[in-house]
Design an enzyme around this catalytic site. Sequence first.
Site, PDB file in Angstrom:
ATOM      1  CE  LYS A 129     -63.505  10.456-133.697  1.00  0.00           C
ATOM      2  NZ  LYS A 129     -62.040  10.530-133.867  1.00  0.00           N
ATOM      3  NE  ARG A 138     -54.461  -8.913-131.351  1.00  0.00           N
ATOM      4  CZ  ARG A 138     -55.014 -10.095-131.088  1.00  0.00           C
ATOM      5  NH1 ARG A 138     -54.861 -11.096-131.919  1.00  0.00           N
ATOM      6  NH2 ARG A 138     -55.730 -10.283-129.994  1.00  0.00           N
ATOM      7  N   GLY A 148     -51.117  -4.624-144.014  1.00  0.00           N
ATOM      8  CA  GLY A 148     -51.522  -3.239-144.258  1.00  0.00           C
ATOM      9  C   GLY A 148     -51.936  -2.638-142.942  1.00  0.00           C
ATOM     10  CE  LYS A 179     -46.928   0.232-131.491  1.00  0.00           C
ATOM     11  NZ  LYS A 179     -48.288  -0.045-131.234  1.00  0.00           N
ATOM     12  CB  THR A 186     -46.746   4.436-132.604  1.00  0.00           C
ATOM     13  OG1 THR A 186     -47.626   3.422-132.127  1.00  0.00           O
ATOM     14  CG2 THR A 186     -45.392   3.828-132.927  1.00  0.00           C
ATOM     15  CG  PHE A 217     -47.990  -3.664-127.176  1.00  0.00           C
ATOM     16  CD1 PHE A 217     -47.025  -3.520-128.167  1.00  0.00           C
ATOM     17  CD2 PHE A 217     -47.637  -3.351-125.875  1.00  0.00           C
ATOM     18  CE1 PHE A 217     -45.736  -3.104-127.864  1.00  0.00           C
ATOM     19  CE2 PHE A 217     -46.354  -2.937-125.557  1.00  0.00           C
ATOM     20  CZ  PHE A 217     -45.395  -2.798-126.551  1.00  0.00           C
ATOM     21  CB  CYS A 260     -49.871  -0.201-136.922  1.00  0.00           C
ATOM     22  SG  CYS A 260     -51.294   0.395-136.004  1.00  0.00           S
ATOM     23  N   GLY A 296     -49.816 -14.473-147.450  1.00  0.00           N
ATOM     24  CA  GLY A 296     -51.030 -13.943-148.069  1.00  0.00           C
ATOM     25  C   GLY A 296     -50.747 -12.756-148.946  1.00  0.00           C
TER      26      GLY A 296
HETATM   27  C1  UGA Z   1     -50.643  -4.177-135.161  1.00  0.00           C
HETATM   28  C2  UGA Z   1     -49.995  -5.030-134.044  1.00  0.00           C
HETATM   29  O1  UGA Z   1     -50.402  -6.400-134.188  1.00  0.00           O
HETATM   30  C3  UGA Z   1     -50.424  -4.530-132.660  1.00  0.00           C
HETATM   31  O2  UGA Z   1     -49.720  -5.263-131.661  1.00  0.00           O
HETATM   32  C4  UGA Z   1     -50.064  -3.045-132.553  1.00  0.00           C
HETATM   33  O3  UGA Z   1     -50.479  -2.517-131.318  1.00  0.00           O
HETATM   34  C5  UGA Z   1     -50.760  -2.289-133.672  1.00  0.00           C
HETATM   35  O4  UGA Z   1     -50.319  -2.806-134.936  1.00  0.00           O
HETATM   36  C6  UGA Z   1     -50.383  -0.828-133.540  1.00  0.00           C
HETATM   37  O5  UGA Z   1     -49.207  -0.482-133.710  1.00  0.00           O
HETATM   38  O6  UGA Z   1     -51.240  -0.015-133.139  1.00  0.00           O
HETATM   39  P1  UGA Z   1     -53.022  -4.153-136.388  1.00  0.00           P
HETATM   40  O7  UGA Z   1     -52.401  -3.192-137.351  1.00  0.00           O
HETATM   41  O8  UGA Z   1     -54.371  -3.860-135.829  1.00  0.00           O
HETATM   42  O9  UGA Z   1     -52.049  -4.370-135.102  1.00  0.00           O
HETATM   43  O10 UGA Z   1     -53.165  -5.520-137.158  1.00  0.00           O
HETATM   44  P2  UGA Z   1     -52.509  -6.990-137.151  1.00  0.00           P
HETATM   45  O11 UGA Z   1     -53.493  -7.938-136.646  1.00  0.00           O
HETATM   46  O12 UGA Z   1     -51.169  -6.979-136.547  1.00  0.00           O
HETATM   47  O13 UGA Z   1     -52.368  -7.225-138.727  1.00  0.00           O
HETATM   48  C7  UGA Z   1     -51.571  -6.354-139.525  1.00  0.00           C
HETATM   49  C8  UGA Z   1     -51.558  -6.828-140.961  1.00  0.00           C
HETATM   50  O14 UGA Z   1     -50.758  -8.007-141.091  1.00  0.00           O
HETATM   51  C9  UGA Z   1     -52.923  -7.179-141.541  1.00  0.00           C
HETATM   52  O15 UGA Z   1     -53.010  -6.632-142.843  1.00  0.00           O
HETATM   53  C10 UGA Z   1     -52.917  -8.703-141.590  1.00  0.00           C
HETATM   54  O16 UGA Z   1     -53.735  -9.214-142.618  1.00  0.00           O
HETATM   55  C11 UGA Z   1     -51.453  -8.986-141.846  1.00  0.00           C
HETATM   56  N1  UGA Z   1     -51.007 -10.310-141.393  1.00  0.00           N
HETATM   57  C12 UGA Z   1     -50.975 -10.626-140.060  1.00  0.00           C
HETATM   58  C13 UGA Z   1     -50.559 -11.243-142.316  1.00  0.00           C
HETATM   59  O17 UGA Z   1     -50.554 -10.997-143.532  1.00  0.00           O
HETATM   60  N2  UGA Z   1     -50.094 -12.451-141.876  1.00  0.00           N
HETATM   61  C14 UGA Z   1     -50.058 -12.769-140.568  1.00  0.00           C
HETATM   62  O18 UGA Z   1     -49.602 -13.899-140.235  1.00  0.00           O
HETATM   63  C15 UGA Z   1     -50.515 -11.835-139.633  1.00  0.00           C
END
Ligand code: UGA
Length: 438
Positions: free
Chosen positions: A35, A153, A259, A206, A119, A151, A262, A255
């Site tokens: 990698k 995404r 998933g 966190k 985390t 934090f 995190c 929805g």
């Molecule tokens: C999440 C957090 O948003 C970040 O702040 C955090 O740093 C990160 O975890 C982590 O702990 O490292 P992430 O897992 O990349 O980030 O994705 P999100 O954008 O939060 O979405 C998570 C899931 O929730 C996705 O499957 C998304 O489709 C779903 N989701 C999100 C919904 O079903 N409805 C919503 O309104 C928002």
Amino acid sequence: MQLGVVGTGHVGLVTCVTFAEFGHDVIATDEDQAKLEKLEVGDTPFFEPGLSELLQKHRNGKLTFSHEKRSLTDADVVFICVGTPPRASGEANLAAVENSAREVAGHAKAKTLIVEKSTVPAGTATRLRRVLRHERPDLRDDLDVASNPEFLREGAAIEDSLRPSRILVGADSGWARERMRGVYEPLIDKGVEYIETDIATAELSKHACNAFLALKISYINAIARLCERAGADVELVAEVLGSDERIGPHFLKAGLGFGGSCFPKDLRAFDVLARELGYDFTLLRDIAKVNDEAVDAALAKVSDAVWNLDGKRIAMLGLSFKPGTDDVRFSPALELARRLIERGATVVGYDPHASEPAQAEVPEIEIAASAEDALAESHCLVLATEWPEFRDLDLAKARELMAYPVIVDARNFLDGRAALQAGFTYYPVGRPHLAPDE
Ligand code: UGA
């Protein structure tokens, strides 16, 4: 400053390139030599918008890679960004965190700050400090631990790191706090909110943030289940909720549930931590239960629409856990695919970026080269991940290609009225389904 980063996964790699962009000299290490060789020539191991450009810009300059922890000897601050995968019990496996800290300490020459970015449950820093003292009694006052939870995404990781909404640093000593301010000086100067706490508070925050975001999603998904039964519209309910500024409009998208690497993992780890601390945090289990029900609800709609699943072809558009990433870890789309396949259906999937990892995770999925190929002869279109390009789907053409005119829009993403006009029966989430006169 001279910074070290251990682990070049999602968090680690994004951390490296953003710190290099801030002007620091960064050395990143990883156990995976192959990698590292790819990173050295500018190859990114996963899809993340903007990552490749920053890697190209800083590799062999501000950012270098090494297989050896020894290379971190002169680092002022070393960020531990290794994986913390769940054990069967749900507890986070922290062996890699412990081993990384031990090795870094083993090679340390002078004052070094070791920072948890992965985390971890509250209390980890206390254990790490013990490890450091045991490993290097000679550097008792020169090695310290801090917590700096991430934090970001996935899919917006570079943007979130270069322009974060806030920075959280937990530290218990003056010199640790000072070094961390040095790391983030470029952002502090720009006025980004910089929150300093003790270490346990930062660690716990966190998990508290992720669990709360997951709670909002499960809350709106539970409301969606009620709306489906009452004939109400969850999108409008979410609008009403979101217009109350005490609630806010974000993370209220009903929805297929959440998933990714995190939320599902962190919820379980937080639950284990709570239990260890003597508190039965039942709410966390309810969040997970409602999340699971979101997949059940989509499955029920597909079976309702096509009747027997045996022998039916289900076209699944979107396989990643959310748009903008090729990550399929804990993807609700794949969970739905598994359940459909278990019940005798054939799932033909298409994803703009995640087809390959999805196939590796669920080999029974047939992968199509395009959305149209997936739709051909299918009995139902399931919109499982809301990639923007699916909005441009030619519904009239889809209708011609498919065997049955059925859409289950598990993300409320397509235009239901347009689907109806094209001759489809359209099943959204938490709002009445639309069917042509039968
Ligand atoms: C999440 C957090 O948003 C970040 O702040 C955090 O740093 C990160 O975890 C982590 O702990 O490292 P992430 O897992 O990349 O980030 O994705 P999100 O954008 O939060 O979405 C998570 C899931 O929730 C996705 O499957 C998304 O489709 C779903 N989701 C999100 C919904 O079903 N409805 C919503 O309104 C928002």
